[in-house]
Design a protein around this motif. Structure first.
Motif, PDB file in Angstrom:
ATOM      1  N   ARG A 392      35.177  39.749 -23.153  1.00  0.00           N
ATOM      2  CA  ARG A 392      36.587  39.226 -23.332  1.00  0.00           C
ATOM      3  C   ARG A 392      36.998  38.137 -22.808  1.00  0.00           C
ATOM      4  N   SER A 395      37.136  33.236 -25.655  1.00  0.00           N
ATOM      5  CA  SER A 395      37.866  33.175 -26.727  1.00  0.00           C
ATOM      6  C   SER A 395      37.008  33.741 -28.013  1.00  0.00           C
ATOM      7  N   PRO A 396      37.768  34.501 -29.148  1.00  0.00           N
ATOM      8  CA  PRO A 396      36.917  34.941 -30.079  1.00  0.00           C
ATOM      9  C   PRO A 396      35.876  33.848 -30.700  1.00  0.00           C
ATOM     10  N   GLU A 397      36.439  32.719 -30.808  1.00  0.00           N
ATOM     11  CA  GLU A 397      35.619  31.619 -31.602  1.00  0.00           C
ATOM     12  C   GLU A 397      34.386  31.339 -30.565  1.00  0.00           C
ATOM     13  N   ARG A 399      32.646  33.778 -28.668  1.00  0.00           N
ATOM     14  CA  ARG A 399      31.554  34.756 -28.555  1.00  0.00           C
ATOM     15  C   ARG A 399      30.449  34.607 -29.437  1.00  0.00           C
ATOM     16  N   ARG A 401      27.450  35.270 -31.912  1.00  0.00           N
ATOM     17  CA  ARG A 401      27.348  36.031 -33.217  1.00  0.00           C
ATOM     18  C   ARG A 401      25.871  36.622 -33.242  1.00  0.00           C
TER      19      ARG A 401
END
Length: 428
Positions: A392, A395-397, A399, A401
């Protein structure tokens, strides 16, 4: 927002193709810094022993380095922290490891880079020994990074990349590559005894501790938020594809001129390749190769003198922060840029103490030792990026994949194996 690292103003994110291409720079610096004389040696020897069979490994290596550097850049752009700040969150042991590693690595690399830069100059101008050419190169690199801002250093590095690209790729074209065999080399195969060479080629498309410096160069360029992710990815890809083409060209030269011949490892082997070019095409043909050899070595020297010194300065800043202290890029700007005392101290450490090693007159042994130390850093970088970019803290963008996680995991396994193999080879 101002930027103390390179004293550059943050610019607007470019949208047009031409404007985006003009912004390219940090990726070229990172990729060129990681490709040095040791990579020339490994690629040449692989070509002489296996021809084009291992060409696929260069392509794979380029993909892995793009993934690693992209992860470093993404951390800086989406976490609001530097790489050292991220490592600090994993425990103080990480800072202890990096600090000790940077001091030992820097001492060995300083001598290695200076020696590698002096070798081609001695071949071109034999009136001065390798030792003294090496000292001259070290002092020139020192003066450049001590007094220059990022923008000038980037221009110098880009010019050196252009020289090495033209000379080495031009040499590859001159020796008339066998395109049919090259095409077959894109199919993954592992001939007997080739595994270590495969790992060496995968690891040799521009990467050691210098990969961690990529984020600092993006900050020096003025890229400070997730808005720059697309630009960073383009920049990173262009840089590593450029050096990937360069390594392919070196493999072609080794395959065409030295296939099946016993090749002496190290600097003697590289100079032997210059002699082979002279014998086959005339004395003039060795000159572009030696110029390219110098550009490769000196670009690595300049990149490390600047990039790893930035890393060390940030390490010192991070080490001194009290436990639990909140950090920001503004804190970094105030205390860890190119004008900071730790930065200048590490530049001095890279330049002058290692000159004592030059009087050993064993540049190849220095290259081998540097290769072992470099191999130890890559699994550390891949492993820590896996942890940080799935947390965390970004930011989510930002992280990772499945694709990034998969590539980083493969890098961790492969480079971990290579590090163990290098250590076994060193002690045996």
């Amino acid at each position: 927002m101002s930027n103390e690292v390179g004293h550059e103003e943050v610019t607007r994110v470019p949208t047009g193709t031409r404007q985006r291409l003009r912004q390219i720079g940090p990726g070229i610096m990172a990729a060129a810094t990681g490709v040095g004389a040791g990579d020339l040696v490994a690629t040449m020897v692989a070509g002489s022993r296996f021809g084009y069979v291992l060409l696929w490994a260069v392509i794979v290596g380029t993909i892995f380095k793009i993934a690693l550097a992209e992860a470093v850049g993404r951390w800086h752009l989406t976490s609001g922290q530097t790489m050292l700040s991220g490592w600090r969150t994993l425990g103080r042991w990480v800072l202890v490891y990096f600090g000790a590693y940077a001091v030992v690595w820097g001492f060995v690399y300083g001598a290695t880079a200076m020696s590698a830069s002096g070798l081609p100059l001695n071949a071109l101008f034999p009136g001065l020994s390798v030792r003294y050419w090496a000292i001259i190169c070290g002092v020139l690199g020192f003066l450049l990074v001590w007094f220059s801002r990022y923008a000038l250093i980037e221009k110098v590095m880009t010019a050196l990349v252009g020289v090495m690209f033209v000379t080495v790729v031009g040499t590859a074209v001159m020796v008339a590559p066998n395109l049919l065999e090259a095409g077959k080399g894109l199919v993954p195969r592992l001939p007997d005894g080739s595994l270590v060479y495969v790992l060496g080629l995968i690891g040799g498309v521009g990467g050691t501790i210098t990969m961690a410096a990529y984020g600092y160069w993006t900050m020096a360029k003025g890229w400070r938020s997730s808005r720059w992710l697309s630009m960073m990815r383009l920049d990173n890809t262009v840089g590593y594809v450029t050096t990937g083409i360069f390594v392919v060209a070196m493999l072609i030269v080794g395959s065409e001129l030295l296939f099946g011949q016993p090749v002496v490892d190290g600097d003697t082997g590289l100079l032997m390749l210059g002699d082979t070019l002279a014998a086959d095409y005339g004395q003039w043909a060795r000159i572009p190769f030696l110029i390219g050899f110098f550009a490769v070595s000196f670009s690595s020297l300049v990149g490390v003198w600047n990039g790893v010194s930035l890393l060390f300065a940030d390490w010192w800043r991070t080490w001194r922060l009290p436990a639990g202290a909140e950090e920001s890029l503004a804190d970094y700007d105030r205390s860890a840029g190119v004008r900071s005392t730790p930065y200048r101290a590490y530049v001095l450490w890279l330049t002058f103490p290692p000159m004592a090693l030059l009087f050993l007159d064993k540049p190849f042994q220095l290259t081998v030792t540097y290769g072992v130390l470099g191999a130890l850093f890559m699994p550390f970088l891949a492993g820590t990026l896996l942890i940080l970019l799935n947390s965390r803290r970004v930011s989510p963008e930002g992280r990772s994949r499945w694709l990034s996680n998969g590539l980083l995991t493969i890098c961790l396994v492969l480079f971990g194996y290579l590090a163990v193999d290098q250590l076994i080879g060193l002690f045996s």
